[in-house]
Design a protein around this motif. Structure first.
Motif, short mmCIF file in Angstrom:
data_model
loop_
_atom_site.label_atom_id
_atom_site.label_comp_id
_atom_site.label_asym_id
_atom_site.label_seq_id
_atom_site.Cartn_x
_atom_site.Cartn_y
_atom_site.Cartn_z
N UNK A 1 0.83 -1.22 0.00
CA UNK A 1 0.00 0.00 0.00
C UNK A 1 0.86 1.27 0.00
N UNK A 2 0.34 2.33 -0.60
CA UNK A 2 1.09 3.57 -0.69
C UNK A 2 1.38 4.17 0.68
N UNK A 3 0.49 3.98 1.63
CA UNK A 3 0.73 4.50 2.98
C UNK A 3 1.95 3.83 3.61
N UNK A 4 2.09 2.54 3.39
CA UNK A 4 3.26 1.82 3.92
C UNK A 4 4.53 2.26 3.22
N UNK A 5 4.44 2.50 1.91
CA UNK A 5 5.61 2.99 1.17
C UNK A 5 6.03 4.36 1.70
N UNK A 6 5.06 5.23 1.92
CA UNK A 6 5.36 6.58 2.41
C UNK A 6 5.93 6.53 3.83
#
Length: 151
Positions: A124-129
């Protein structure tokens, strides 16, 4: 209706890179190569009681050079990523292929890069960020540690 301006595409040939984006990256360093030696000489030539002005000019020029280099690098990176795919893994795979071009990665490494790309695209993008500052912190710490150990 608001028209959105699309950034120019990343140069597709070396000649385009030389005329479009390379000058932006080289300009701050070239200007510093011309200006900083003169400012340093002015600082060294000044009497100790009067060297505050030349020192301030030298330090400000160095700071301006750093900011100009950072700004031009961010600008070129933004222009380059204007048509990038939304998936982090796909972007990483494209950059890896571009980095070894015109050669090709060996089959084992190519499959490994593809597997990493697929797992990054699934994250997920939140985890990447959230992980990005940790990755940059680890890279910074490793660069500092290698500088201390090797230097």
């Amino acid at each position: 209706a608001v028209r959105r301006m699309r950034p120019p595409p990343w140069p597709s040939t070396p000649a385009q890179a030389l005329t479009q984006h390379l000058p932006l990256l080289a300009l701050p360093s070239a200007a510093a190569a011309v200006a900083l030696p003169d400012l340093y000489d002015a600082f060294r030539a000044a009497a100790p009681a009067e060297n505050l002005g030349p020192l301030l000019a030298l330090l400000l020029a160095k700071r301006a050079t750093l900011y100009a280099c950072a700004l031009s690098t961010v600008y070129v990176a933004a222009m380059r990523s204007g048509d990038a795919s939304p998936g982090l893994g796909e972007r990483l795979e494209a950059i890896t292929a571009e980095a070894v071009s015109p050669a090709m990665l060996p089959e084992g490494q190519s499959a490994e890069v593809r597997a990493v790309a697929e797992s990054l695209d699934a994250t997920p993008q939140a985890a990447q960020a959230a992980a990005l500052p940790l990755v940059f912190g680890a890279l910074l710490a490793s660069a500092y540690a290698s500088t201390i150990l090797l230097g």
